[in-house]
Design a protein around this motif. Structure first.
Motif, mmCIF file in Angstrom:
data_model
loop_
_atom_site.group_PDB
_atom_site.id
_atom_site.type_symbol
_atom_site.label_atom_id
_atom_site.label_comp_id
_atom_site.label_asym_id
_atom_site.label_seq_id
_atom_site.Cartn_x
_atom_site.Cartn_y
_atom_site.Cartn_z
ATOM 1 N N THR A 217 0.834 -1.195 0.000
ATOM 2 C CA THR A 217 0.000 0.000 0.000
ATOM 3 C C THR A 217 0.876 1.255 0.000
ATOM 4 N N SER A 237 3.921 0.802 2.425
ATOM 5 C CA SER A 237 3.353 0.231 3.643
ATOM 6 C C SER A 237 2.750 -1.112 3.226
ATOM 7 N N TRP A 238 2.251 -1.873 4.196
ATOM 8 C CA TRP A 238 1.721 -3.204 3.871
ATOM 9 C C TRP A 238 0.454 -3.495 4.655
ATOM 10 N N ALA A 239 -0.501 -4.124 3.994
ATOM 11 C CA ALA A 239 -1.724 -4.605 4.624
ATOM 12 C C ALA A 239 -1.736 -6.130 4.549
ATOM 13 N N ARG A 246 -6.967 -8.366 10.265
ATOM 14 C CA ARG A 246 -6.150 -7.536 9.376
ATOM 15 C C ARG A 246 -5.103 -6.783 10.191
ATOM 16 N N PHE A 248 -1.916 -3.872 9.729
ATOM 17 C CA PHE A 248 -1.302 -2.855 8.873
ATOM 18 C C PHE A 248 0.083 -2.518 9.413
ATOM 19 N N SER A 250 2.975 0.460 8.661
ATOM 20 C CA SER A 250 3.141 1.727 7.940
ATOM 21 C C SER A 250 4.459 1.849 7.207
ATOM 22 N N ILE A 262 -6.386 3.933 2.338
ATOM 23 C CA ILE A 262 -6.134 2.549 2.745
ATOM 24 C C ILE A 262 -7.217 2.079 3.713
ATOM 25 N N PHE A 269 -8.481 -2.011 10.488
ATOM 26 C CA PHE A 269 -7.460 -2.986 10.851
ATOM 27 C C PHE A 269 -7.565 -3.331 12.332
ATOM 28 N N ALA A 272 -2.597 -1.897 13.975
ATOM 29 C CA ALA A 272 -1.850 -1.025 13.063
ATOM 30 C C ALA A 272 -0.494 -0.712 13.662
ATOM 31 N N LEU A 300 -6.959 5.179 9.205
ATOM 32 C CA LEU A 300 -6.897 3.761 8.867
ATOM 33 C C LEU A 300 -8.038 2.952 9.479
#
Length: 363
Positions: A217, A237-239, A246, A248, A250, A262, A269, A272, A300
């Motif tokens: 992301t 970033s990654w999800a 979920r 996340f 950053s 996102i 999420f 995070a 988010l």
């Protein structure tokens, strides 16, 4: 001037200059990444963000690191570390998802029984040199040699405090799959990682591996590992989606509208992992203040705010406790569930926990 003759001067400029304000290069437009929306003018670039405050120039930033004095940026007292054993990791519930703080932005995850790494840095310094540059405040909670078999390794970008040569060289053949932003694959191959184990991603591209759905992301940052390769690789970033949960991460980022995008796309999420450290008014575009971290977390739609990017390396001018103090106070005032785990502490996603301000009273 004597300062210029210090052995660590060049290393400092390289290591910290890369993190803050490296040089640019026009590059070769005949690139396999030319089709990426993020690839502009032969280099990767952030989307325009007119709301970002102006920062200082390259020379101003570098001069400050060389000549300005620091106060309280390195802890005097020992950072608490909870030692971990392989047996403890194996005993974690294989039906749950666990996050283990290794230090800075480095994390070991156990996701439905399989182990993953995010931005692992086990080296002594985050620098192109082994003898100079920012040195870690504490040992990792376990040695590289103690790591269990790693199913997947996720990288956010190629800066030295996120992509560590000795760590990757040791893990090269010991990780089943690497997930990286565009351009970082070549870095890993140079470190001995088999090319067929590395998968590159542009923003919003994803894959599924070992029961984990990954999506790269957007983030607002930059890249580079030398004075001539700034923005030759992408940052992200990654999800992660594991079953119904979920997570996340950053990576490194300034505050920008992408966080809201996102959050809207994924619907929020459970946890995070948010950058919270190495910020400064001199470089507002590439790192967030604690206030911006809280706003990004709200964008988010996160449930639990987990603080990363602090307590391990001296990369800025704020006191080392400042990110933790400010984020804890802000979270308390806003009723945010905060996680500031000790190094080596295990957090199980979705499980209740008591958060402790472990840094209070430490110098």
């Amino acid at each position: 001037m004597r300062t210029l003759l210090r052995p660590g001067f060049v290393a400092l400029c390289l290591a910290l200059g890369l993190t803050l304000a490296g040089c640019t290069s026009s590059g070769d437009c005949d690139s396999p990444y030319a089709g990426s929306p993020q690839f502009k003018g032969c280099l990767f670039a952030n989307p325009p963000n007119p709301d970002t405050p102006p920062g200082a120039g390259t020379w101003t930033i570098w001069s400050r690191f060389v000549f300005a004095s620091k106060s309280g940026t390195v802890p005097v007292d020992a950072i608490p570390v909870r030692p971990l054993t392989t047996a403890q990791l194996e005993a974690l519930d294989p039906q749950a998802n666990h996050v283990v703080r290794l230090g800075h932005s480095s994390h070991l995850l156990k996701l439905r029984g399989r182990f993953w790494l995010i931005d692992p840095v086990f080296g002594e310094r985050v620098s192109p040199f082994s003898f100079a540059g920012p040195k870690r405040f504490h040992a990792p909670p376990l040695a590289l040699q103690q790591l269990p078999p790693i199913e997947g390794l996720i990288l956010s970008h190629d800066h030295y405090d996120h992509l560590d040569v000795p760590t990757i060289e040791y893990l090269a053949q010991r990780v089943q799959r690497y997930f990286v932003p565009l351009g970082v694959k070549a870095r890993l191959i140079e470190m001995g990682v088999p090319a067929e184990r590395v998968q590159e991603f542009d923003w919003w591209q994803g894959a599924t591996h070992a029961g984990v759905q990954l999506t790269a992301t957007p983030s607002q940052h930059f890249s580079g590992r030398s004075l001539t390769d700034r923005n030759r690789t992408l940052w992200a970033s990654w999800a992660l989606q594991i079953g119904e949960q979920r997570i996340f991460y950053s990576g490194d980022s300034g505050y920008f509208g992408g966080f809201k995008q996102i959050g809207e796309r994924f619907g929020g999420f459970d946890l995070a992992l948010m950058e919270n450290g190495a910020y400064d008014a001199y470089w507002p575009a590439v790192h967030m203040t604690p206030e911006e971290t809280v706003q990004a977390f709200a964008d988010l739609r996160g449930k639990v705010l987990y603080s990363v990017h602090n307590s391990t390396f001296d990369l800025a001018f704020h006191p080392w406790q400042d990110p933790l103090n400010r984020l804890a106070d802000l979270s308390a005032a806003k009723g945010i569930e905060l996680a500031t785990p000790e190094i080596g502490e295990v957090l199980t996603v979705g499980q209740p926990r008591s958060n402790r301000r472990w840094w209070v009273g430490l110098k």
